[in-house]
Design an enzyme around this catalytic site. Sequence first.
Site, short mmCIF file in Angstrom:
data_model
loop_
_atom_site.label_atom_id
_atom_site.label_comp_id
_atom_site.label_asym_id
_atom_site.label_seq_id
_atom_site.Cartn_x
_atom_site.Cartn_y
_atom_site.Cartn_z
N ILE A 74 0.84 -1.20 0.00
CA ILE A 74 0.00 0.00 0.00
C ILE A 74 0.87 1.25 0.00
O ILE A 74 0.55 2.26 -0.64
CB ILE A 74 -0.95 0.02 1.24
CG1 ILE A 74 -1.77 -1.27 1.31
CG2 ILE A 74 -1.83 1.25 1.23
CD1 ILE A 74 -2.64 -1.57 0.12
N ASN A 102 -0.83 4.18 15.54
CA ASN A 102 0.40 3.69 14.93
C ASN A 102 1.06 4.85 14.21
O ASN A 102 0.39 5.59 13.48
CB ASN A 102 0.04 2.55 13.97
CG ASN A 102 1.24 1.90 13.32
OD1 ASN A 102 1.89 2.51 12.47
ND2 ASN A 102 1.52 0.66 13.68
N CYS A 133 7.83 -1.31 8.39
CA CYS A 133 7.06 -1.50 7.16
C CYS A 133 7.99 -1.79 6.00
O CYS A 133 8.95 -1.06 5.76
CB CYS A 133 6.23 -0.28 6.84
SG CYS A 133 5.22 -0.60 5.38
N LYS A 168 6.46 -2.02 17.22
CA LYS A 168 6.02 -3.09 16.32
C LYS A 168 7.22 -3.63 15.55
O LYS A 168 7.93 -2.87 14.89
CB LYS A 168 4.94 -2.58 15.37
CG LYS A 168 4.33 -3.68 14.50
CD LYS A 168 3.05 -3.19 13.82
CE LYS A 168 2.42 -4.26 12.95
NZ LYS A 168 1.15 -3.82 12.36
N ASN A 195 5.03 -7.87 12.08
CA ASN A 195 4.56 -7.17 10.89
C ASN A 195 4.62 -8.18 9.73
O ASN A 195 4.92 -9.35 9.93
CB ASN A 195 5.46 -5.95 10.63
CG ASN A 195 4.74 -4.87 9.83
OD1 ASN A 195 3.94 -5.17 8.94
ND2 ASN A 195 5.03 -3.62 10.13
N GLY A 247 -1.86 -13.64 11.16
CA GLY A 247 -2.73 -14.70 10.66
C GLY A 247 -3.84 -15.13 11.60
O GLY A 247 -4.40 -16.22 11.44
#
Lengths: 308, 264
Positions: A74, A102, A133, A168, A195, A247
């Site tokens: 994204i 976040n 990320c 994270k 992540n 998941g």
Amino acid sequence: MMNSPDLKVNIGGLILKNPVLTASGTFGYGEEFAPFVNLHRLGAVVVKGISLAPRAGNPPPRIVETACGMLNAIGLENVGVDRFLAEKLPYLRGLGATVIVNILGETLDEYRELARRLGEEGDIAAIELNISCPNVKKGGVAFGSDPKMARAVTEAVCRHARQPVIMKLSPNVTDIRVIARAAEEGGAAAVSLINTLLGMAIDAETRRPKLANLVGGLSGPAIKPVALRMVWQVASAVKIPVIGIGGIVTAVDAIEFLLAGATAIEVGTANFVNPKATEEILAGIRSYLERHKMQSARELIGALAPDA
Amino acid sequence: MADQYQSKAKVLKSERLATDVCRLTLLCPDIAKKARPGQFVMLRIAPAALDPLIRRPFSIYQTTAGGQLQILYKVVGKGTGIMAGLHPGDMVDLVGPLGTGFPIDVRPRHCLIGGGMGAAPLFFLATWLLRHPDAEPVVLLGARNREELRAIAPEFENLGIPVGLATDDGSEGHHGYVVDLLADSLTGEERPWHVFSCGPYPMLRAVAKLCHLRSRRCHVSLETMMACGIGACLGCALPRAGLNGYLHVCRDGPVLEAGQVAWF
């Protein structure tokens, strides 16, 4: 008649009403899910990653389905901190939702400034720091893979934030425990992991990558065993609470993460598949506790039996 | 976006209209009641299955007062293959109605031009337009061949409105693209034309271009990959005209004014 089990959990001083949170980037700014979920009933709503300036994100195609999962690139599209505070936060505040924001930046200064801006908002419960990320070239991933930088960014944010800071973590490192310890030393109240795993999809007919960004982050049930293993490893490597992500689709998945040592969990890709997933998981945890005659969800944390 | 639901829907009918064209009739009163032409639903076939995992978007073919909702689709992959095997009584999971549909204004004349399964939302639109006595819609439909066209066209023809036809192989109607029929259809200046289109991207691009050159108002219904359909995943980005950021097909669309889109 037994009392209803106690679902409260403690994330580094922050008491959450239950251990079911949403994973950033899969729940928008919360309002997108209001038709499907009672947002105030969740442990917390973790909103889409916010940067100082708005970000337009990556060119399409941005997502592709893979076996039992999906890849996304994204590119951290978001409205920026000003619009978030003016337009998005008041809605969540009005619903009485517990909000975790976040944040993401490309420099230490950006992280500091975001922490300062959000620190002024008394009703943001915690800050989750995205240093992992995989879809942006600068910032994120470098902070997430170098322990010195991970510690530095944690320290910088903790100094300016008034809320607990959750780091994270990226799974795309040699030893995730090293980064987790760096975050702990930097003052993080908790770590959340994992992540997405860096992945790729190729169209054999056109001989082209399926994502415009070439690579993307793999999420969904396909990554659950990797996530469970990493949560289990990190839970024994640090003293701060661990939030399990990766998941989780059902209450049983969530309970497995608690057994592996997670204090809370975040539901991610499952929100796309089943918008009501979070509340269903919450109900499932409650009935599991009742069925096993347990008084508190906290009894499950790290309660993995020593061998098979 | 308040009137959205996640509902279990019962399969009432599963029809095969051509070799690879099917129509599913579902009982889903809450979604059917609120759905407007051009909106879509996200469908999950087997709620416990993890593969295929992601829901699929389908535009709504029509709804009935009895709470029924129909989807017209082509069998193209694993998910639609499983859909084609659904039987009456099976349950699926729907999220909807989603997105921004066709803006309905009955003052202009309407030309509805569809390619392949793009006919689906246009049928819903045609039935809504015909509720108004002044509406005089014209429909143009394209398909690969006669078999596919016969799966789509009869219901439009039964509405008693002009239907122009084209097939890629010339087995029925004009031999070539349905867009070839558009220029000659936009005649008469007493009422301005409003063109609505849905179909493959190159067709929509050609429709948008022609309407731009002739100064006809044009709305297109677009399709992209999407995971959620409700504005959360941001996977359905589409470059905005002037390359000024992105539109999101699930919320800004799927129906967009042609001039909003950066056509490639």
